[in-house]
Design a protein around this motif. Structure first.
Motif, PDB file in Angstrom:
ATOM      1  N   GLU A 127       1.840  -8.669 -12.993  1.00 30.97           N
ATOM      2  CA  GLU A 127       3.095  -9.047 -12.606  1.00 30.97           C
ATOM      3  C   GLU A 127       3.447  -8.573 -11.710  1.00 30.97           C
ATOM      4  N   LEU A 128       2.972  -6.999 -11.124  1.00 30.92           N
ATOM      5  CA  LEU A 128       3.713  -6.464  -9.921  1.00 30.92           C
ATOM      6  C   LEU A 128       3.128  -7.204  -9.001  1.00 30.92           C
ATOM      7  N   ALA A 129       1.802  -7.729  -8.904  1.00 32.88           N
ATOM      8  CA  ALA A 129       1.041  -8.191  -7.834  1.00 32.88           C
ATOM      9  C   ALA A 129       1.863  -9.424  -7.329  1.00 32.88           C
ATOM     10  N   ALA A 130       2.047 -10.333  -8.532  1.00 31.37           N
ATOM     11  CA  ALA A 130       2.708 -11.658  -8.139  1.00 31.37           C
ATOM     12  C   ALA A 130       4.195 -11.469  -7.546  1.00 31.37           C
ATOM     13  N   ALA A 131       4.824 -10.480  -7.883  1.00 32.04           N
ATOM     14  CA  ALA A 131       6.505 -10.183  -7.749  1.00 32.04           C
ATOM     15  C   ALA A 131       6.485  -9.628  -6.378  1.00 32.04           C
ATOM     16  N   GLY A 132       5.690  -8.531  -6.095  1.00 30.12           N
ATOM     17  CA  GLY A 132       5.881  -7.546  -5.052  1.00 30.12           C
ATOM     18  C   GLY A 132       7.104  -6.876  -4.965  1.00 30.12           C
ATOM     19  N   PRO A 133       7.248  -5.941  -4.326  1.00 31.76           N
ATOM     20  CA  PRO A 133       8.492  -5.066  -4.283  1.00 31.76           C
ATOM     21  C   PRO A 133       9.921  -5.906  -3.994  1.00 31.76           C
ATOM     22  N   ALA A 184       0.810  -1.112  -0.084  1.00 27.95           N
ATOM     23  CA  ALA A 184       0.130   0.063   0.001  1.00 27.95           C
ATOM     24  C   ALA A 184       0.750   1.116  -0.022  1.00 27.95           C
ATOM     25  N   SER A 185       1.999   1.098  -0.640  1.00 26.69           N
ATOM     26  CA  SER A 185       2.927   2.364  -0.617  1.00 26.69           C
ATOM     27  C   SER A 185       2.285   3.501  -1.834  1.00 26.69           C
ATOM     28  N   MET A 186       2.558   4.604  -1.390  1.00 28.20           N
ATOM     29  CA  MET A 186       2.127   5.641  -2.367  1.00 28.20           C
ATOM     30  C   MET A 186       3.258   6.126  -3.186  1.00 28.20           C
ATOM     31  N   HIS A 187       4.547   5.345  -3.048  1.00 32.39           N
ATOM     32  CA  HIS A 187       5.585   5.805  -3.793  1.00 32.39           C
ATOM     33  C   HIS A 187       5.462   4.833  -5.321  1.00 32.39           C
ATOM     34  N   LEU A 188       5.389   5.459  -6.331  1.00 32.21           N
ATOM     35  CA  LEU A 188       4.972   4.713  -7.359  1.00 32.21           C
ATOM     36  C   LEU A 188       5.909   4.021  -7.831  1.00 32.21           C
ATOM     37  N   THR A 189       7.130   4.204  -7.638  1.00 33.54           N
ATOM     38  CA  THR A 189       8.323   3.453  -8.303  1.00 33.54           C
ATOM     39  C   THR A 189       8.558   2.189  -7.527  1.00 33.54           C
ATOM     40  N   PHE A 190       8.157   2.218  -6.147  1.00 27.47           N
ATOM     41  CA  PHE A 190       8.518   1.183  -5.287  1.00 27.47           C
ATOM     42  C   PHE A 190       7.829   0.001  -5.794  1.00 27.47           C
ATOM     43  N   TYR A 191       6.752  -0.124  -6.263  1.00 21.56           N
ATOM     44  CA  TYR A 191       6.109  -1.465  -6.511  1.00 21.56           C
ATOM     45  C   TYR A 191       7.212  -2.180  -7.492  1.00 21.56           C
ATOM     46  N   ASP A 230      12.760  19.899  -1.935  1.00 28.03           N
ATOM     47  CA  ASP A 230      13.199  19.738  -0.683  1.00 28.03           C
ATOM     48  C   ASP A 230      13.369  18.414  -0.254  1.00 28.03           C
ATOM     49  N   ASP A 231      13.874  18.038   0.923  1.00 23.88           N
ATOM     50  CA  ASP A 231      13.936  16.578   1.320  1.00 23.88           C
ATOM     51  C   ASP A 231      13.067  15.790   2.150  1.00 23.88           C
ATOM     52  N   ARG A 232      11.826  16.384   2.116  1.00 24.38           N
ATOM     53  CA  ARG A 232      10.867  15.730   2.849  1.00 24.38           C
ATOM     54  C   ARG A 232      10.091  14.668   2.541  1.00 24.38           C
ATOM     55  N   GLU A 233      10.040  14.352   1.157  1.00 23.40           N
ATOM     56  CA  GLU A 233       9.313  13.300   0.536  1.00 23.40           C
ATOM     57  C   GLU A 233      10.127  12.900  -0.930  1.00 23.40           C
ATOM     58  N   LEU A 234      10.031  11.559  -1.140  1.00 27.44           N
ATOM     59  CA  LEU A 234      10.584  11.240  -2.471  1.00 27.44           C
ATOM     60  C   LEU A 234       9.691  11.944  -3.826  1.00 27.44           C
ATOM     61  N   PRO A 235      10.101  12.174  -4.837  1.00 29.49           N
ATOM     62  CA  PRO A 235       9.224  12.682  -5.806  1.00 29.49           C
ATOM     63  C   PRO A 235       8.067  11.924  -6.549  1.00 29.49           C
ATOM     64  N   ASP A 236       8.384  10.680  -6.453  1.00 26.58           N
ATOM     65  CA  ASP A 236       7.226   9.681  -6.840  1.00 26.58           C
ATOM     66  C   ASP A 236       5.989   9.604  -5.787  1.00 26.58           C
ATOM     67  N   HIS A 237       6.181  10.276  -4.762  1.00 27.32           N
ATOM     68  CA  HIS A 237       5.043  10.130  -3.662  1.00 27.32           C
ATOM     69  C   HIS A 237       3.749  10.474  -4.335  1.00 27.32           C
ATOM     70  N   LEU A 238       2.623   9.796  -4.400  1.00 23.31           N
ATOM     71  CA  LEU A 238       1.508  10.235  -5.092  1.00 23.31           C
ATOM     72  C   LEU A 238       0.754  11.437  -4.750  1.00 23.31           C
ATOM     73  N   HIS A 257       2.026   5.715 -14.877  1.00 30.11           N
ATOM     74  CA  HIS A 257       1.929   4.724 -13.684  1.00 30.11           C
ATOM     75  C   HIS A 257       0.621   4.208 -13.279  1.00 30.11           C
ATOM     76  N   ILE A 258      -0.319   4.057 -14.491  1.00 27.08           N
ATOM     77  CA  ILE A 258      -1.560   3.645 -14.393  1.00 27.08           C
ATOM     78  C   ILE A 258      -1.668   2.322 -13.625  1.00 27.08           C
ATOM     79  N   PRO A 259      -0.880   1.466 -14.097  1.00 27.35           N
ATOM     80  CA  PRO A 259      -0.957  -0.006 -13.510  1.00 27.35           C
ATOM     81  C   PRO A 259      -0.461  -0.028 -11.794  1.00 27.35           C
ATOM     82  N   VAL A 260       0.182   0.702 -11.579  1.00 30.71           N
ATOM     83  CA  VAL A 260       0.453   1.132 -10.200  1.00 30.71           C
ATOM     84  C   VAL A 260      -0.511   1.637  -9.209  1.00 30.71           C
TER      85      VAL A 260
END
Length: 226
Positions: free
Chosen positions: A196-202, A90-97, A124-132, A154-157
């Motif tokens: 694929e993403l659901a089966a593999a996991g991050p 349930a990560s909101m970081h889109l590249t994490f998946y 700034d350094d408070r959050e990664l840029p892929d945060h939804l 990032h529609i699939p994610v």
């Protein structure tokens, strides 16, 4: 003579005005952020704005807003942490998946960083840029075209996030469902990627990465500043 094929941009799943799409993105950015005093002071304004959105977005957003008003700030904060900080799926970081905390993810994050920098956004350094929520605020207030492009990539994610939240009975699934109405419908390739993403996991490899983000002052127009 070779005829060039003009590729039209895929239409969103629900037909709506550009204003409504940007309002949904901005509203979702605030509602998906950590529930602090900024959220509670903005609830009435968000509720009034959401009342005029298309039904497919309005109904899930109003359902979540009702959940906010029926919950205490402490309960909402605990729910947020349990939902997004303790569940890898349930990560909101889109590249994490796709990349987890691996070295390959650093290159994927540069795509976001370059888009923000191209639009003149301060980071700034408070959050990664892929945060939804960061991406949604960027799309809503700074660069709708660039933001929409990143969302579309990032529609699939985003759909996988919605499914994960829904499977866990999380009220936050309603917010992601509203965002989905602003995006093109899933293709066969998208559905294959979701599987694929659901089966593999991050992936699990742990590495250090430099965090990149925008100033998070949501809903007052100052989070994504030029």
């Amino acid at each position: 003579m070779t005829l060039l094929k003009i590729r039209r941009r895929p239409e969103p799943a629900v037909q709506m005005s550009e204003r409504d799409r940007r309002l949904i993105w901005r509203t979702a950015a605030l509602l998906l952020d950590y529930p602090d005093e900024h959220l509670f002071t903005a609830v009435d304004r968000i509720t009034a704005a959401a009342a005029h959105l298309p039904d497919d977005a309005r109904i899930p957003l109003q359902r979540f807003l009702t959940h906010i008003t029926a919950s205490s700030p402490l309960d909402l904060a605990q729910q947020y942490v349990e939902t997004f900080d303790m569940r890898r799926r349930a990560s909101m970081h889109l590249t994490f998946y796709a990349y987890g905390d691996t070295r390959k993810r650093g290159m994927a994050l540069l795509r976001f960083k370059h888009a923000y920098r191209h639009a003149g956004v301060e980071l700034d350094d408070r959050e990664l840029p892929d945060h939804l929520p960061v991406l949604l605020e960027f799309a809503a207030t700074v660069d709708p075209i660039g933001g929409e492009r990143l969302l579309g990539e990032h529609i699939p994610v985003i759909e996988l996030l919605r499914l994960s939240l829904s499977d866990n009975g999380s009220p936050y699934a309603d917010i992601v469902a509203a965002v989905v109405t602003t995006l093109p419908p899933l293709t066969v390739a998208d559905r294959r990627r979701i599987t694929e993403l659901a089966a593999a996991g991050p992936p699990d490899e742990e590495v250090g990465m430099d965090p990149y983000t925008m100033d998070p002052a949501l809903f007052d127009g100052s989070q994504a500043r030029r």
